[in-house]
Each structure stands twice: as structure tokens, then as C-alpha cells.
Design a protein around this motif. Structure first.
Motif, short mmCIF file in Angstrom:
data_model
loop_
_atom_site.label_atom_id
_atom_site.label_comp_id
_atom_site.label_asym_id
_atom_site.label_seq_id
_atom_site.Cartn_x
_atom_site.Cartn_y
_atom_site.Cartn_z
N VAL A 8 0.84 -1.20 0.00
CA VAL A 8 0.00 0.00 0.00
C VAL A 8 0.88 1.25 0.00
N PRO A 9 1.16 1.83 -1.16
CA PRO A 9 1.94 3.08 -1.21
C PRO A 9 1.15 4.23 -0.58
N TRP A 39 2.04 -4.20 3.95
CA TRP A 39 3.28 -3.44 3.83
C TRP A 39 2.92 -2.04 3.33
N PHE A 40 2.72 -1.13 4.29
CA PHE A 40 2.48 0.27 3.96
C PHE A 40 3.83 0.94 3.67
N VAL A 41 3.89 1.70 2.59
CA VAL A 41 5.13 2.37 2.21
C VAL A 41 4.91 3.87 2.24
N ASP A 42 5.51 4.53 3.24
CA ASP A 42 5.42 5.99 3.36
C ASP A 42 6.45 6.61 2.42
N ALA A 81 9.74 -1.35 -3.42
CA ALA A 81 10.16 -1.57 -2.03
C ALA A 81 9.25 -2.61 -1.37
N GLY A 82 7.95 -2.50 -1.59
CA GLY A 82 7.02 -3.46 -1.02
C GLY A 82 7.24 -4.86 -1.57
N MET A 94 -2.43 -2.28 -3.85
CA MET A 94 -3.66 -1.50 -3.69
C MET A 94 -3.35 -0.06 -3.33
N ASP A 95 -4.25 0.85 -3.73
CA ASP A 95 -4.19 2.24 -3.29
C ASP A 95 -4.91 2.36 -1.95
#
Length: 310
Positions: A8-9, A39-42, A81-82, A94-95
């Protein structure tokens, strides 16, 4: 139960993260078919995205993970990265704004479980609610790139998809700096089924995409997956070179046939010079795009830099 890893970017998404997580938790409880690994990517957010992800990970450390970049590297870097971190049986992209319908996941999961497909993707059946100008250029982009490139992209295709480990490993092996995920998903092959769905509005907040960012993204896709622009430059150069030779021969013949003829057409001559000069600059610009991509690749800089990860 099998585990779905979800990438999740997030870029300035403080208003949507908890809404998204609650919706996904409800889906998991209702279906009881799979577990989730998030995996949330900040991506270098400027708001409270990072702190919210830290709180969410602390509360749900068994399934929630996050990566925080040192700055904004772009969605493509966040996806990569995810992909480098996932451990689940299947991987979804996913968004966080819920424009990608979570309720489609069970159907996508069932189709992969049958073993016929390696990937189940999604494509918007319409663009209701989207800016008309952006919709026009988006539709035009798919027509142009599919004519210029051997790597075909389904019109309206989204990054939202569910993939097998084998396909994820193939995508991870493509370590190029200039990334265009829609093209990469298609280029690696594997049998893919696309499911249509109606366009949705964001659950909260506002999009960080605008016309110029989308235009830049489209140019990246065309340059990364097509030699068409280079062929255009070559053909334009060939055509104008041949035209110039014909014109020179015509002028010489005219001079021999009628030595006293005067040379008229100053305005038309200036117009032709400006036209040819403009085309030359366009072709140089096309070459510059490709050379710029080569320049970024040969420097071998990292695709992203991690500031924090849990």
C-alpha cells in the motif's frame, strides 16, 4: 489459511489510512478465506502519515508493517520496495484511498487458487467523476503506447492486482531505475485475467496526481517500453533529407532552363526553415529523453532509501 501480502503506497494519506485498514479488516472477517500481511510504504509524506503508520503497526504488529523513505521517491519506487519485503502466498497492490474495491479480492483470490492464472488484475470500465481533459489524455495514452510498443497494456488497467510468488519474483528481478509498473507487469508475461469495475471516488483526502505528473508518467511509459519516438525522429530526418535533395535538383534544373529567372518566395522560405528547425529540435528532444534515461541508469543510484522499517 493462505496469506495475502498487500503493498500500500502512501503519500500524504493521513486521512485515509485508518479508513482503509478498517475496510480491509471487515472484509477479512466477512470472507474468512485468507489472512493479510500489510506493507504500507510511506513515500516521504509531509503530513502525519508516518506517525499514523507507526501507531497502526504498534497496535497490530502481527500483520501490519511499514517502510518509510528518507524522501519522496515516487509510487513506482514504493511498489518495488514493497515487493522486496512481501512473504505471503499471494501479493496484492492496492491504493490506500479505496478507489481499488477491496470486495474484489475474494474473487481474485479464488481465480488464482484455481491455478489457471498467475495474476488477476483490474481495469476501470469507465471514468465517471474524473476530469474530462485528464480522461481524454489517459485514453489517448493507451492508444498511442499500444501502437508504438510491443508490450501491450490494457486500457484503463490499474496497478491493483493479485499475483503469485513466481510473478512477483520475476518483477523483482527487473532492477531498472526508471520504472513503469503497468509496462513491467505486462512485459514479464504470465497469464493474466483482467476484471472490470466502475470508477470510484476517494474515501477521503485529495489526490497528489495532477495533469503534469500524469503527463510525465505517460512519457516515462512510452520511452521505457517503446522505440517508436526514435523511429519517428529517424523517419522525419529521412523524409526532410530526401525533400531537400529533390528541391536542390529542381532549383539547379530551373537555373539551367531559365538562367534569368528570379528567386521569389522569401516568406515561404523562412517558413520552411522554421518548420525544419522546429522538427530538428523536436528530434533532438526525443534523443535527449532517451539519453537522460541512460544517464540515470548508468549512475546505479538506489531506487529508494529507507529511513525506518518495522
Amino acid at each position: 489459511m493462505k496469506t495475502i501480502s498487500i503493498i500500500v503506497p502512501c503519500f500524504n494519506e493521513e486521512e485515509t489510512i485508518n479508513i482503509y485498514y478498517d475496510a480491509m479488516t471487515k472484509l477479512k472477517e466477512e470472507t474468512n478465506k485468507f489472512n493479510f500481511e500489510y506493507w504500507f510504504v510511506d513515500d516521504g509524506s509531509k503530513d502525519r502519515t508516518y506517525s499514523i503508520l507507526k501507531e497502526l503497526q504498534k497496535e497490530h504488529s502481527d500483520e501490519v508493517h511499514f517502510i518509510s523513505f528518507s524522501r519522496n521517491f515516487g509510487k513506482e519506487s514504493a511498489l518495488y520496495a514493497g515487493l522486496n519485503e512481501v512473504t505471503g502466498d499471494y501479493t496484492a497492490v492496492m491504493d490506500v484511498d479505496l478507489q481499488d474495491p477491496p470486495e474484489m479480492l475474494p474473487e481474485m483470490f479464488d481465480m488464482l487458487e484455481e491455478g489457471e492464472y498467475d495474476c488477476v488484475g483490474t481495469a476501470r470500465a469507465d471514468r465517471d467523476g474524473e476530469n474530462k481533459i485528464i480522461s481524454f489524455f489517459s485514453n489517448s495514452f493507451y492508444k498511442v503506447i499500444n501502437k508504438m510498443s510491443q508490450t501491450k497494456i490494457i486500457p484503463g488497467a490499474r496497478d491493483y492486482r493479485l499475483m503469485t510468488k513466481q510473478m512477483v519474483d520475476a518483477i523483482k528481478s527487473m532492477t531498472e531505475y526508471n520504472r513503469f509498473s503497468k509496462g513491467i507487469f505486462s512485459w514479464v508475461g504470465f497469464k493474466t485475467k483482467y476484471l472490470p469495475y466502475k470508477n470510484r471516488e476517494r474515501s477521503a483526502g485529495s489526490t497528489s496526481w495532477n495533469f503534469w505528473k500524469l503527463l510525465k508518467y505517460a512519457v516515462t511509459g512510452i520511452v521505457d517500453f517503446s522505440e517508436g519516438p526514435l523511429m519517428f525522429a529517424t523517419w522525419m530526418g529521412t523524409i526532410f533529407s530526401l525533400t531537400s535533395i529533390v528541391a536542390i535538383i529542381a532549383i539547379i534544373i530551373r537555373k539551367f532552363v531559365n538562367p534569368l529567372s528570379s528567386v521569389n518566395g522569401w516568406a515561404s522560405m523562412v517558413s520552411l526553415i522554421l518548420l525544419i528547425g522546429g522538427i530538428q529540435l523536436l528530434c533532438i528532444g526525443i534523443l535527449g529523453e532517451y539519453i537522460g534515461k541512460i544517464f540515470l541508469e548508468v549512475k546505479k543510484r538506489p531506487i529508494y532509501i529507507v529511513k525506518d522499517k518495522k
